[in-house]
Every structure is written in C-alpha cells, then in structure tokens.
Design an enzyme around this catalytic site. Structure first.
Site: not given
Lengths: 383, 383
Positions: A168, A179, A378, A383
């Site tokens: 992933k 990541t 991003n 949020s």
C-alpha cells in the site's frame, strides 16, 4: 494472489471499524511454516511510529509467525501509550494464533498523532484470525489501503517456488522507503540471512528509488517471510532476482497510484562517475517542484532539469550536460539542443534522460508530476 | 525610492521589447561616485547563467560603475553564444556610459535556455541610458519583474546615509539564493571589503532563509553598490545592520509574493544544539510538500512537521520534540499535545515553532504554502 500465492501462508482482511467509513482496515498474514524465517527493512526517518519500533525488535530474531496490519491510523507520535497499543495488538494476535508475541510484526498506516481505537483493533484481530484463508491475500491487500485508489499485489513464480506480495502507498513516497507497507511471502526454503540480503538488495534499487513527493514517512515497512513449504532451496541469486522483480512491480504500482498524479516520470541518469552520483542527481530532478509542474503541463522544460542537476555534488561539467525528454535531446552540451516542439508529452509515462558525461554509471528514479489534485488531496487529508 | 534613495545613483527602467507583452524589461542602475565600491553574492547552483559567470568576474575587482538588468530571458544554458551576449551587453552599457566594460555587472531573469534578442537588448541599453534619473529607482524595480505581481523596494535611512534597494523574485525561491535579482545601493563611504562582509552576513540570515519551493535558480544575484557621496563612513556594525534590515524587508516581500501562495509560513526552530541544526530542520520543514498542502488547507497537521524533523541529522530525541502552530502546542514530548481545534489558521501568516529541546540555538526560515495556483502557474510558464 498477493501474500497467499506462496504455499504455507494464510491471510485475511476485514473491516474492524478503525476507519469511520466502514471500509476494510485490518489485515492478518500468517506463516504456517514449516520454516518461519523473515527479514525486514524499515523507514530511516528518525521519528518512527510505535509499530516500526516494535517490529524492528521482532525482526532481530529473524523469525516472524504473523504480521498484523491496520490502516486508518499510523500510531505514530502517540507516545508511550502508542507503543503499549502496538504491544497489545501483537499480544492479542499471538494469543489467538497460539504463538509468541515476539514473533508477531505490527504495521500501521494512516494519520499521524491519533491514538488507535484499541477495542476495535483487538476485536478485529479475533475476527481476522477467524477468517484466515489460503485465498485471503486479496482481501488483506485491500484492507491496508489508505488513499490508494487500487490495491497492489504482485507474484513471481519459478520452478517449484513463488514470491508474492502486497503493498500500500500512494502519497509520501520517498527514498528511505515511501509511506508504504509491503509484505512479501515466499515458500522457498531459505534462512533469514539470505532473505535479508535479497530484500536489502531489492529495496535499494526499487522502493528506495521511488520518490513521489520527497517526503519520508514514519511508518514505512517492508517484510519478507519464508515458509519453506515448497521444500526447495533456490539459487540465492535467482531468488534475489525474483524478490527484486516483485519489489520493482509493486514500486511501479505505487508510483502509478501516487496521489493526484497524471504522469509517471522515469528519471534515468546515465554516464555518471559513480552510482551515488547518479542517484543523487536522479533524486534532485525527481524532487524539483517546478519541473514536476512543468511535466504536468506537458512542457518539456529542460532548463529546470539542468537547474536541478546544478544543485548536486555529482561530478559533471555544466557545458557537457545533455538532456533528453521522451527521446528528443532538447539540451546538448549544456545548451539548446533539438527543437523542444518535437517532444510528444501526451502520454502518461514521461522519460527523462540526464547524461552527465562523467563516467559509466547509471540509476533510475521514478516520480510523478505535481498537480492541483495532489494539493487538494493533501490539504484536506486530516481535516 | 529603491536604488535611487541613496545619493550618487541614477536609474532607469524601460520596455526594450524583450518581453512579448510590451511590459518594461530592461533596467539600468548607475553609480556616479565618487566611490564605486561593490560586493556581490551569487547563486550556488553549479549550472550558472552567463550573466552570473560574467558578474562574478566583474565583482572580483570590488568596483562596479553600473548594473544592467533584463527580465524576459535568463540567458542561462545558452552556451558560448550566451556568454558573448552578456559580454556584448556589458560592452554596450560601458560605451554609452563612458566606462570600462569590466565595471558593468549584468543580471538576467526569465526562462532558461532561450537566447536573448540582442538587437532589442542593445537598443534598450541606449534608451535606458538616455532616461537615467535620480528618480528612476521605481521604474528600474518595475522593469525587473517576471511573475512578480508587485515590484519590491526598501529603504533604510540613518543619520546622513542611506541603504536602499530593489528585488525581483516570486518563484524558485530557495536557499543558496532564490530566483532573485537584488540591487542594493548606499551613499555611505565604505570600501568593498566592508560591503562584502555586510552583504554576506545579511544574505546568510535573510535571502538564504527564504525557501519558497526548494528549487535553486541559475541566475540569483545580490549586489551592493556604494557611491560614498554622503561623505559619511558609518560604524561597520551599524551599516551591516542597515543592510540586514533592507534584505530582511525585501526577503519578506519575496515570500509575500511567491507564486500562487495563500499563506506565509514562519518556521522558527528553537532550542537546537547548533545554528546549523536549526537551519537544517527549518529547511526540512519548509520544504515538506505534504505540510505545505496541509497549511494551505488550514489543517494544523503537526505529524508532518515531526515527519520532516525526523529526516534531518540534527541533534534531538523524538520523544522530547514540541511543536506549536499559531501559539498552540499541538505536539508535546513527541506526542499529542494541546487540542488542535484550538489552532486558528484563518490568517495569511502562519507561525510554526519546532522545539528540538537539544540546546539554545535558533533559526527562522520563511516559506509559503503549496497551492493549486502554484501548480497552474508553473505548469504553464514556458508553454
């Protein structure tokens, strides 16, 4: 096929409720042996997530019985409680599988700085263990997705043995590992030292040369588990090459699915004095925001390539540099070369060649363009 | 006021036709003495534009009579012909002013890899020389704009002497100087060695800590010219402080006008073991695309700050790091701190404090957010 393509492994992927949207978010990969050899490579970020700190210790023994992975939360920057949570996850997994916790690697991915909902994680481990299957690889690969639009798997089969895996990763892909969470499995009968050597050699030229946005994660983990259940001990070089192929394929899939990307950019540095020079120059080009914007706009702006090369310490003379974009040598001898209007940039893949004219070494770095979609994705992530 | 705020200087800014749109694109700054001392700081990019290579030689004498600047073309990566063009521009300027060419610095800014239209440049030098004026500073500042939305000038006056200047720069702002051209003038009576020391000290803590997009230009030049016409020789420290103030003001204006930016971000690193550590950490934070997107989205994503700190070699312990965003300590001891919902990010300026808890040194880096407008502006620049 994924992590269950190789014999001796079962896997599961389930929705534990860690993600608010109800999508799958917990995966389990179990090595049923007879061998339980393993190797791992982790982020070089000095701020490491709790699961990385834990799994680094687990891998020291070269033995892994199971890997438990969750999306929906990175468990990074979560303090001593975060480490306790990782430990509790390993303990729970060990308990339901009847193994020792120190043989259970843990991986987490998602937002940094948010504690995991441990009641859901621990209940999820039980659910996942109950649904383990020799056909569970696909579901496991789906359960580790975050902003990935597709799940990523790869398999290479040789005479009697197999290397397969899942990955992933979509954003925050950078050297020192992206990541990314990657679990590779094999039924080849090999010791952990051999796995370790093959894995490090493979990641060095694949995942470590995938640089989507120059940012390095706190959670990156690549694990390779060997069950030995094929009974075959392949030639070490042949095995290493198979691991490299799977890593290369998964790395390309990561770049292909990078957040908001519309172009996949292959930066090939040739005629460098050393491989280190080639890699440094390739990374510098791959990280140049202005160039990445230009590529997005299908603008063969070779001046930005030269500008990026000029910031490195690599051996080169500015007036001997050559740059090709999609086969057109738009820069020759550090100056204007072939007509830039000849460059066809309509396709998704873009190939930049930077010729340093300083030696014979080469390296290729993969990156993608910088797009408004990347910014949108991003700027709204947490949020 | 700009470069003609200090006595002894005349300047001009005209439209020479280098830019297709007919906007002003050629500026001239002349030092009428009695002194003609000068200092310069140039890009550290190893791929240097022809005007940089030329002006570096000019500055070796510590004497500059005039600076000729053009926008509309960087004259970078233009080969031997590009250097000849710069030389011809200096020769022409020297001829019309009645000086030696080796006292004429040349600056160019615009697209890389495109030859300048020399007929227009040389005719423009004549036109500019004919319109030189003690009030020409503003026009000169306007003529060096590229993607700048406003022209940038600054003046500091002390008892009897003045430091003033103009700057251009909007994108490609990075350490080692931005894509910036800056000309500073003073009527203080000082030798070139004093100017050089003051200029290097000032740029080190101002322009060199302005990092808009991590890209380093081929053309960056900062020049300081002294006419001595005030007849006053100020205290060297007082002079250096005045130069620093002008540079700081111009640097802030550059960040304020960075391409597509909606936020100006002050990254303050405190309690570092060394100033180098503080600068390295500040730059790493300032260059993190993911963080810059988050700030654009008004998301106080402190995990991305920690992730950026973790990629540096600075002295710190991960579990002692603290991060404040707009006064709220959202990360304490490397983990969750005060409620992130308390962070008010509605305003244009954003203040990030990274506390390394490793010493007493500090450094501040200015950057801006990463926006879709940045992508649009830079994907369409040369096409």
């Amino acid at each position: 096929m994924s992590v269950t393509a190789a014999k001796g492994f079962t896997a599961a992927g389930i929705a534990a409720g860690i993600k608010d949207n109800g999508n799958p978010d917990l995966a389990l990969v179990v090595n049923n042996g007879p061998r339980r050899a393993a190797a791992g490579v982790f982020t070089s970020n000095r701020v490491k997530a709790a699961p990385v700190l834990w799994s680094e210790q687990v891998l020291k023994s070269g033995q892994v019985s199971a890997v438990v992975l969750n999306s929906g939360g990175a468990n990074a920057c979560t303090g001593p409680k975060g480490f306790q949570d990782t430990h509790a996850t390993a303990e729970k997994t060990a308990e339901v599988l009847g193994r020792g916790a120190i043989e259970v690697a843990v991986c987490s991915t998602g937002l940094i700085g948010v504690p995991l909902p441990m009641d859901k994680v621990l209940a999820g481990v039980e659910t996942a263990a109950a649904s383990l299957s020799e056909h569970g690889g696909e579901k496991a690969a789906i359960a580790i997705k975050t902003t990935d639009t597709v799940h990523k798997t790869s398999v290479v089969t040789r005479s009697g043995w197999t290397v397969g895996g899942m990955a992933k990763g979509a954003g925050m892909l950078a050297p020192g590992l992206a990541t990314m969470l990657v679990v590779l499995t094999t039924d080849a009968d090999l010791e952990s030292e051999v796995l370790d050597k093959a894995l490090r050699a493979a990641t060095r030229v694949t995942f470590d040369r995938v640089d989507s946005d120059g940012c390095m994660s706190t959670n990156d983990t690549v694990l390779l588990l060997a069950s030995g259940s094929s009974g075959i001990t392949p030639d070490h070089d042949e095995f290493a090459e198979a691991v490299r192929q799977v890593c290369d394929d998964l790395g390309r899939q990561l770049i292909g699915d990078a957040e908001g990307a519309s172009k996949e950019i292959k930066v090939e540095v040739i005629n460098a004095a050393t491989e280190e020079d080639a890699v440094e120059v390739g990374r510098s080009i791959a990280r140049n925001n202005l160039l990445k914007c230009a590529i997005h706009g299908e603008d063969p702006n070779w001046g930005r390539v030269l500008s990026a090369i000029g910031t490195t310490r690599a051996a080169f003379e500015p007036d001997r540099l050559n740059v090709a974009i999609n086969g057109v040598w738009v820069c020759k001898s550090g100056s204007v070369g072939e007509d830039r209007d000849l460059v066809d940039m309509r396709y998704r893949e873009v190939h930049i060649v930077a010729d340093l004219a300083a030696g014979t070494e080469t390296a290729t770095i993969w990156t993608n363009d910088l797009t408004a979609d990347y910014v949108h994705e991003n700027s709204a992530y947490s949020s």
